[in-house]
Design a protein around this motif. Structure first.
Motif, mmCIF file in Angstrom:
data_model
loop_
_atom_site.group_PDB
_atom_site.id
_atom_site.type_symbol
_atom_site.label_atom_id
_atom_site.label_comp_id
_atom_site.label_asym_id
_atom_site.label_seq_id
_atom_site.Cartn_x
_atom_site.Cartn_y
_atom_site.Cartn_z
ATOM 1 N N VAL A 108 41.816 43.642 48.927
ATOM 2 C CA VAL A 108 41.000 44.760 48.239
ATOM 3 C C VAL A 108 40.084 45.368 49.265
ATOM 4 N N PRO A 110 36.829 38.509 47.288
ATOM 5 C CA PRO A 110 37.966 39.238 46.769
ATOM 6 C C PRO A 110 39.564 38.723 47.109
ATOM 7 N N HIS A 111 40.273 39.355 46.443
ATOM 8 C CA HIS A 111 41.696 39.445 46.959
ATOM 9 C C HIS A 111 42.070 39.920 48.222
ATOM 10 N N PHE A 166 36.925 50.338 37.856
ATOM 11 C CA PHE A 166 37.612 49.213 38.071
ATOM 12 C C PHE A 166 37.004 47.955 37.087
ATOM 13 N N ILE A 185 45.413 47.231 45.778
ATOM 14 C CA ILE A 185 44.363 48.353 45.947
ATOM 15 C C ILE A 185 44.918 49.067 47.089
ATOM 16 N N ILE A 192 32.241 49.783 38.443
ATOM 17 C CA ILE A 192 32.665 48.492 38.193
ATOM 18 C C ILE A 192 32.217 48.598 36.792
ATOM 19 N N LEU A 202 33.139 42.626 48.344
ATOM 20 C CA LEU A 202 34.496 43.412 48.202
ATOM 21 C C LEU A 202 34.510 44.404 49.368
ATOM 22 N N THR A 231 40.960 41.581 38.890
ATOM 23 C CA THR A 231 41.480 42.921 39.530
ATOM 24 C C THR A 231 41.069 42.911 41.005
ATOM 25 N N LEU A 232 39.897 42.714 41.342
ATOM 26 C CA LEU A 232 39.324 42.945 42.790
ATOM 27 C C LEU A 232 38.815 41.492 43.226
ATOM 28 N N THR A 233 37.997 40.801 42.402
ATOM 29 C CA THR A 233 37.723 39.291 42.976
ATOM 30 C C THR A 233 38.685 38.428 42.368
ATOM 31 N N LEU A 291 39.747 49.458 48.991
ATOM 32 C CA LEU A 291 38.688 50.023 48.542
ATOM 33 C C LEU A 291 37.928 50.873 49.574
ATOM 34 N N CYS A 334 36.507 44.060 37.600
ATOM 35 C CA CYS A 334 36.325 43.279 38.791
ATOM 36 C C CYS A 334 36.881 41.840 38.738
#
Length: 222
Positions: A101, A97-98, A11, A213, A116, A132, A16-18, A105, A13
């Motif tokens: 996420v 995070p979004h 991933f 995700i 990551i 996350l 995308t995730l954060t 995850l 980060c």
């Protein structure tokens, strides 16, 4: 469905995730100095200079951010103050995070090893990863690789550390410019584009488009 069993799901980060808030941080610090249209221009110049700053030899991410702010201020006629620019860099560890996420995850981590590869500094990334909501097998940074994405050297470092090949991973990102174009060039066949609405879909690069995700987890049968 994604008909592939990756050894690792790798991933990006930030973004995308954060929830990447670099532009918002700039607005909070410089919004009183510019009218709304000029502030939008400031944010766009800041985005472009951040990309430009990482394409050469590795430098600390602190310098990437500060240099990008300085160049943006010079471009837009805003007085530059290093202490103000540093506030943007110092805000990064607090980003979470979004919303989608943690659930997604946790589903993926029930079966796969998550990794990551981030354009991050070692002293910041673990604060973001800790928010996350799922365990990661490995976390690699540009500082460790001595190279920022989109340079292939960053991906090569990750593959060397994991002792795997491009065809062994599913790489996940919300950015074509930083991740997915390079992943394509390196022969990563399996890619997912998380559409966070900051870059448009480009089907040429052979990605699975997902809205978050959890949808990725569903495409993998979880």
């Amino acid at each position: 469905m994604i008909d592939f069993e990756p050894k690792y799901i790798t991933f990006d980060c930030y973004g995308t995730l954060t929830n990447f808030q670099m532009g918002q941080s700039a607005r909070e610090l410089y919004g009183d100095k510019l009218d709304p249209a000029k502030m939008d221009e400031f944010v766009e110049f800041f985005r472009g200079y951040r990309m430009d700053e990482i394409l050469g030899a590795w430098k600390p991410y602190r310098d990437v951010v500060v240099n990008s702010v300085r160049r943006t201020c010079e471009r837009t006629g805003v007085p530059f103050d290093e202490a103000t620019a540093l506030k943007i860099y110092e805000a990064v560890p607090g980003w979470g995070p979004h919303a989608d996420v943690p659930e997604g995850l946790s589903r993926l981590a029930s079966k796969y090893k998550l990794v990551i590869l981030s354009n991050a500094s070692d002293d910041q990334i673990h604060s973001n990863v800790g928010k996350l909501g799922a365990p990661f097998h490995k976390v690699y940074t540009a500082q460790q690789a001595q190279a920022y994405k989109p340079l292939q050297k960053a991906f090569e470092y990750m593959f060397s550390q994991l002792d795997c090949n491009p065809e062994d991973v599913l790489h996940v990102s919300s950015s074509f410019r930083y991740d997915l174009m390079t992943a394509y060039d390196m022969g990563i066949r399996h890619k997912a584009f998380v559409n966070r609405r900051h870059e448009p879909l480009n089907p040429y690069y052979g990605v699975n488009e997902v809205s978050g995700i959890p949808q990725l987890a569903s495409l993998l049968g979880l």
